[in-house]
Design a protein around this motif. Structure first.
Motif, PDB file in Angstrom:
ATOM      1  N   LYS A 498      -1.226  16.158   6.434  1.00 59.13           N
ATOM      2  CA  LYS A 498      -0.579  14.932   6.883  1.00 59.13           C
ATOM      3  C   LYS A 498      -1.491  14.114   7.795  1.00 59.13           C
ATOM      4  CE  LYS A 498       4.119  16.837   6.551  1.00 59.13           C
ATOM      5  NZ  LYS A 498       5.343  17.198   7.303  1.00 59.13           N
ATOM      6  N   LYS A 499      -2.476  14.782   8.363  1.00 67.39           N
ATOM      7  CA  LYS A 499      -3.380  14.095   9.281  1.00 67.39           C
ATOM      8  C   LYS A 499      -4.606  13.523   8.577  1.00 67.39           C
ATOM      9  CE  LYS A 499      -1.952  17.195  13.027  1.00 67.39           C
ATOM     10  NZ  LYS A 499      -2.417  18.160  14.058  1.00 67.39           N
ATOM     11  N   ILE A 500      -4.739  13.835   7.275  1.00 68.34           N
ATOM     12  CA  ILE A 500      -5.885  13.317   6.526  1.00 68.34           C
ATOM     13  C   ILE A 500      -5.646  11.844   6.203  1.00 68.34           C
ATOM     14  CG2 ILE A 500      -7.216  13.503   4.377  1.00 68.34           C
ATOM     15  CD1 ILE A 500      -6.484  16.447   4.288  1.00 68.34           C
ATOM     16  N   PRO A 501      -6.587  10.966   6.505  1.00 70.99           N
ATOM     17  CA  PRO A 501      -6.410   9.552   6.135  1.00 70.99           C
ATOM     18  C   PRO A 501      -6.179   9.422   4.638  1.00 70.99           C
ATOM     19  CG  PRO A 501      -8.296   9.830   7.593  1.00 70.99           C
ATOM     20  CD  PRO A 501      -7.855  11.204   7.205  1.00 70.99           C
ATOM     21  N   TYR A 502      -5.279   8.485   4.256  1.00 70.16           N
ATOM     22  CA  TYR A 502      -4.920   8.374   2.840  1.00 70.16           C
ATOM     23  C   TYR A 502      -6.119   8.111   1.927  1.00 70.16           C
ATOM     24  CZ  TYR A 502      -2.654   7.372  -1.520  1.00 70.16           C
ATOM     25  OH  TYR A 502      -2.306   7.410  -2.831  1.00 70.16           O
ATOM     26  N   PRO A 503      -7.081   7.271   2.297  1.00 64.09           N
ATOM     27  CA  PRO A 503      -8.233   7.079   1.404  1.00 64.09           C
ATOM     28  C   PRO A 503      -8.965   8.377   1.093  1.00 64.09           C
ATOM     29  CG  PRO A 503      -8.153   5.334   3.032  1.00 64.09           C
ATOM     30  CD  PRO A 503      -7.116   6.332   3.444  1.00 64.09           C
ATOM     31  N   GLN A 546       3.256  14.896  -1.727  1.00 63.28           N
ATOM     32  CA  GLN A 546       1.955  14.524  -2.295  1.00 63.28           C
ATOM     33  C   GLN A 546       1.569  13.079  -1.945  1.00 63.28           C
ATOM     34  OE1 GLN A 546       1.876  18.042  -2.983  1.00 63.28           O
ATOM     35  NE2 GLN A 546       0.149  17.059  -3.993  1.00 63.28           N
ATOM     36  N   ARG A 547       2.324  12.467  -1.035  1.00 65.55           N
ATOM     37  CA  ARG A 547       2.039  11.127  -0.499  1.00 65.55           C
ATOM     38  C   ARG A 547       2.071  10.076  -1.610  1.00 65.55           C
ATOM     39  NH1 ARG A 547      -2.643  12.324   3.976  1.00 65.55           N
ATOM     40  NH2 ARG A 547      -2.140  10.185   4.602  1.00 65.55           N
ATOM     41  N   GLY A 548       3.168  10.148  -2.369  1.00 68.23           N
ATOM     42  CA  GLY A 548       3.305   9.215  -3.481  1.00 68.23           C
ATOM     43  C   GLY A 548       3.607   7.792  -3.068  1.00 68.23           C
ATOM     44  N   GLU A 549       4.347   7.617  -1.958  1.00 65.82           N
ATOM     45  CA  GLU A 549       4.753   6.260  -1.582  1.00 65.82           C
ATOM     46  C   GLU A 549       3.584   5.380  -1.128  1.00 65.82           C
ATOM     47  OE1 GLU A 549       9.322   6.405  -0.202  1.00 65.82           O
ATOM     48  OE2 GLU A 549       8.034   7.875   0.800  1.00 65.82           O
ATOM     49  N   PRO A 550       2.642   5.895  -0.334  1.00 66.44           N
ATOM     50  CA  PRO A 550       1.466   5.057  -0.044  1.00 66.44           C
ATOM     51  C   PRO A 550       0.702   4.678  -1.311  1.00 66.44           C
ATOM     52  CG  PRO A 550       1.584   6.894   1.488  1.00 66.44           C
ATOM     53  CD  PRO A 550       2.614   7.142   0.434  1.00 66.44           C
ATOM     54  N   GLY A 551       0.674   5.594  -2.271  1.00 60.92           N
ATOM     55  CA  GLY A 551       0.008   5.290  -3.534  1.00 60.92           C
ATOM     56  C   GLY A 551       0.689   4.160  -4.280  1.00 60.92           C
ATOM     57  N   LEU A 552       2.037   4.160  -4.274  1.00 64.37           N
ATOM     58  CA  LEU A 552       2.755   3.067  -4.919  1.00 64.37           C
ATOM     59  C   LEU A 552       2.445   1.730  -4.255  1.00 64.37           C
ATOM     60  CD1 LEU A 552       6.320   4.596  -5.544  1.00 64.37           C
ATOM     61  CD2 LEU A 552       4.508   4.195  -7.218  1.00 64.37           C
ATOM     62  N   GLN A 553       2.368   1.723  -2.936  1.00 61.75           N
ATOM     63  CA  GLN A 553       2.049   0.486  -2.228  1.00 61.75           C
ATOM     64  C   GLN A 553       0.672  -0.029  -2.611  1.00 61.75           C
ATOM     65  OE1 GLN A 553       2.521   1.416   1.921  1.00 61.75           O
ATOM     66  NE2 GLN A 553       4.711   1.845   1.731  1.00 61.75           N
ATOM     67  N   ARG A 554      -0.299   0.875  -2.731  1.00 65.23           N
ATOM     68  CA  ARG A 554      -1.648   0.463  -3.117  1.00 65.23           C
ATOM     69  C   ARG A 554      -1.664  -0.094  -4.535  1.00 65.23           C
ATOM     70  NH1 ARG A 554      -6.425   1.886  -1.309  1.00 65.23           N
ATOM     71  NH2 ARG A 554      -7.045   2.487  -3.432  1.00 65.23           N
ATOM     72  N   ARG A 558      -2.370  -4.185  -5.947  1.00 65.54           N
ATOM     73  CA  ARG A 558      -3.386  -4.555  -6.937  1.00 65.54           C
ATOM     74  C   ARG A 558      -2.755  -5.162  -8.187  1.00 65.54           C
ATOM     75  NH1 ARG A 558      -5.319   0.706  -5.724  1.00 65.54           N
ATOM     76  NH2 ARG A 558      -4.953   1.377  -7.878  1.00 65.54           N
ATOM     77  N   GLY A 559      -1.441  -5.377  -8.152  1.00 66.35           N
ATOM     78  CA  GLY A 559      -0.773  -6.015  -9.276  1.00 66.35           C
ATOM     79  C   GLY A 559      -0.182  -5.062 -10.295  1.00 66.35           C
ATOM     80  N   SER A 560      -0.282  -3.749 -10.070  1.00 63.25           N
ATOM     81  CA  SER A 560       0.339  -2.767 -10.971  1.00 63.25           C
ATOM     82  C   SER A 560       1.711  -2.400 -10.428  1.00 63.25           C
ATOM     83  CB  SER A 560      -0.525  -1.509 -11.075  1.00 63.25           C
ATOM     84  OG  SER A 560      -1.794  -1.813 -11.630  1.00 63.25           O
ATOM     85  N   ASP A 561       2.631  -2.085 -11.318  1.00 66.05           N
ATOM     86  CA  ASP A 561       3.992  -1.826 -10.838  1.00 66.05           C
ATOM     87  C   ASP A 561       4.685  -0.763 -11.686  1.00 66.05           C
ATOM     88  OD1 ASP A 561       6.274  -1.936  -9.357  1.00 66.05           O
ATOM     89  OD2 ASP A 561       7.011  -3.810 -10.226  1.00 66.05           O
ATOM     90  N   PRO A 562       4.384   0.510 -11.449  1.00 65.41           N
ATOM     91  CA  PRO A 562       5.151   1.550 -12.142  1.00 65.41           C
ATOM     92  C   PRO A 562       6.597   1.524 -11.662  1.00 65.41           C
ATOM     93  CG  PRO A 562       3.819   2.509 -10.394  1.00 65.41           C
ATOM     94  CD  PRO A 562       3.411   1.060 -10.498  1.00 65.41           C
TER      95      PRO A 562
END
Length: 613
Positions: A498-503, A546-554, A558-562
């Protein structure tokens, strides 16, 4: 470049869809005491043309048999978990010189009919009668009847009326429909929860019944006098804890049955996980007992075979057909659903099975969805990977790993056999089946994927995760102890993660070190694949871990929308009736929109509400 050495990213039609016999030398262990013969098997439709049943036939390649055995399967989840075990019994018996028929009752499995038919129990009993009639029409006049769990209860109802029997096997029998339904409904309520009371249909794990059908099932009990009246030898195999029960003692006394113990039955019928266990020793015992009571004289058998049948008629008269095919170099069993005038459809929906389960989907969802889809002119296909269902011979101590190299080869084989370009396909799957759907779309292309309750969010990881279910199946204290230690280490790692930066987290996912939803979703969206994700409460929790929500925001930045929907009710396996109805609605809606097709989409249950992430 992909990490999976399965083949090129675009593949040709590697094998035409043809129907062939799978013939092999089936050689028993010499210690198993049954003879070894060359055997063959095939799938067929049989019974009345307006209500065809699906069956699998096993017989000696010589065309000469010592008679036949008809195997009556359990209901619901127990039908799924015991499927390969019943197939192994059929293989053992055919190697011993018998013709064997496994089949699905009307409204169950791949057979025609609606599982919510009020006359379901009458239909099941008629199905057994038709199965016995099929083997007798093939030339097998000496017939044995085998029933497992609820199959034993049903077989006992017709044992006295289907003609003379050579033997009867009641394997872990359900003695009382009332007790069975009480236990099954309580188990459903305890593990899944409640359905919407506005719908009166009755749910158990892996099945749903019309109230009238459920009441009729509850009224059944094994009538020992009827079984005894057949004058056939009876084998009653029960769990150790049932040996001294009063109903078992009465049954054995009335029928003069041979009473024996079936060990490890709970792991076979009611495994605690997706890892199924086939009790080969018990299977061999049943096969040997039947063989010893069958007689040695042989006669010619010539079972009829039908590869295509009409399985559904829409209210406006549109007819839906299904064809049995064996696809790819390993002759994977596949069933294609189509309107006859559109057998060569311009679009195809591919439905992927889960873990060790065979092709019908959760509570028959793939079967029912395929038949709705086909009325629009869009084709659908469901299939068995090797080591599941009716593909490949059952191995002793069999263990089938989803997402393995072998499984990925089978997915590639099915995609390569399709008669449409991959850009005209939609892949649908749940759990590991959703992973296979994503893999197929990412490797070969697709118009869309519907990913239900995904738990594996990486297409690059080579290492297969060790699950608690796999360790439990090992039945080893050492393995269990090591797993506990590994689990503690994993949990500590999750806290630290949880402490690892998302990038950094995302980069680790791109490298295949960990599972990151963004990497899988991005790989699909970048290929122009429409992505529909549906997650039950347990799967939402994993997605967030698995930190899916930050991934959705990214992705959206970028214009993608699953399209990701989450639910506050329901279970991972889709046993929950109302969540399953919602999933069915999404699948059908997606197909209708992608292919601009007029699919019959029922209204989703109002008790289940989706929340988009």
């Amino acid at each position: 470049m992909t990490d999976f050495a399965v083949g090129p990213r675009s593949i040709k039609h590697i094998t035409p869809a043809v129907s062939i016999d799978r013939t092999a030398e089936f050689t028993n262990d010499p210690a198993r005491s049954t003879s070894s013969r060359a055997v063959t098997s095939f799938e067929t439709w049989f019974g009345p043309s307006d209500a065809p049943l699906f069956g699998s036939v096993h017989l000696p390649s010589s065309g000469e048999a010592r008679g036949a055995a008809v195997l009556c399967a359990p209901l619901g989840k127990e039908h799924i978990t015991t499927y390969r075990g019943m197939r192994q019994l059929a293989e053992r018996l055919s190697a011993a010189g018998l013709m064997v028929l496994r089949f699905d009752y009307r409204g169950q499995g791949d057979s025609s009919g609606d599982q919510l038919d009020p006359e379901s129990v009458s239909n099941w009993l008629s199905s057994i009668e038709q199965a016995v009639g099929y083997v007798r029409a093939a030339g097998a006049d000496r017939v044995s009847l085998v029933g497992l769990r609820a199959g034993a209860l049903l077989a006992s109802q017709v044992a006295a009326t289907v003609g003379p029997l050579e033997s009867v096997v009641l394997w872990d029998p359900v003695l009382s429909g009332r007790s069975y339904m009480r236990e099954q409904r309580a188990l459903y309520k305890m593990t899944i929860g409640d359905d919407d009371p506005a719908d009166a249909s009755v749910s158990i794990l892996g099945a749903v019944f019309d109230p009238e059908g459920a009441a009729r099932l509850e009224s059944l009990r094994i009538a020992a006098d009827d079984v005894a009246s057949t004058s056939a030898p009876v084998l009653c195999l029960v769990r150790p804890e049932d040996l001294d029960s009063r109903p078992v003692r009465k049954l054995v006394e009335t029928t003069s049955a041979t009473l024996d113990v079936a060990p490890s039955q709970s792991a076979f019928v009611n495994p605690p996980s997706f890892v199924f266990s086939v009790p080969t020793d018990t299977v061999d015992h049943v096969a040997l007992w039947i063989s010893q009571h069958q007689g040695d004289a042989t006669s010619a058998v010539a079972p009829s075979r039908s590869d295509t049948a009409r399985v559904h008629v829409r209210p406006d008269g549109v007819e839906v057909f299904e064809s049995i095919e064996y696809r790819g170099r390993d002759h994977l069993l596949a069933i294609t659903t189509h309107v006859e005038s559109r057998h060569d459809s311009d679009a195809q929906v591919v439905m992927h099975g889960t873990a060790s389960e065979h092709r019908i989907g959760p509570v028959r969802l793939w079967v029912e969805s395929a038949r709705r889809i086909a009325t629009s002119g869009v084709g659908a296909i469901r299939f068995d990977r090797r080591g599941t269902g009716d593909s490949e011979t059952v191995a002793v101590n069999e263990s089938t790993s989803p997402m393995s190299v072998k499984a990925r080869e089978d997915v590639a084989s099915i995609v390569g056999s399709l008669e449409v370009p991959t850009s005209s396909t939609v892949h649908v799957g749940m759990c590991s089946g959703s992973w296979h759907s994503a893999y197929a779309a990412q490797q070969f292309g697709a118009a869309a994927v519907v990913l239900v309750n995904t738990v594996a969010w990486s297409l690059r990881r080579k290492r297969q995760p060790v699950k608690a279910a796999t360790v439990t199946a090992m039945d080893s204290k050492v393995a269990s102890g090591l797993f506990v230690v590994a689990k503690r280490v994993r949990n500590a790692g999750r806290v630290a993660a949880k402490k690892i930066p998302y990038p950094v987290w995302r980069a680790m996912g791109s490298a295949g070190v960990i599972e990151v939803p963004e990497t899988m979703l991005d790989s699909l969206l970048s290929k122009g694949v429409r992505v529909e994700v549906m997650l039950s409460p347990d799967d939402v929790a994993h997605f967030r871990t698995q930190r899916g929500e930050p991934g959705l925001q990214r992705l959206r930045s970028r214009g993608s929308d699953p399209h990701v929907d989450v639910y506050a009710e329901g279970d991972h396996s889709l046993y929950h009736r109302d969540l399953r109805g919602t999933v069915s609605n999404r699948i059908l809606t997606t197909v209708a929109e992608v292919f601009d097709a007029k699919v019959d989409v029922p209204q989703p249950p109002v008790s289940i509400t989706a929340r988009a992430l």
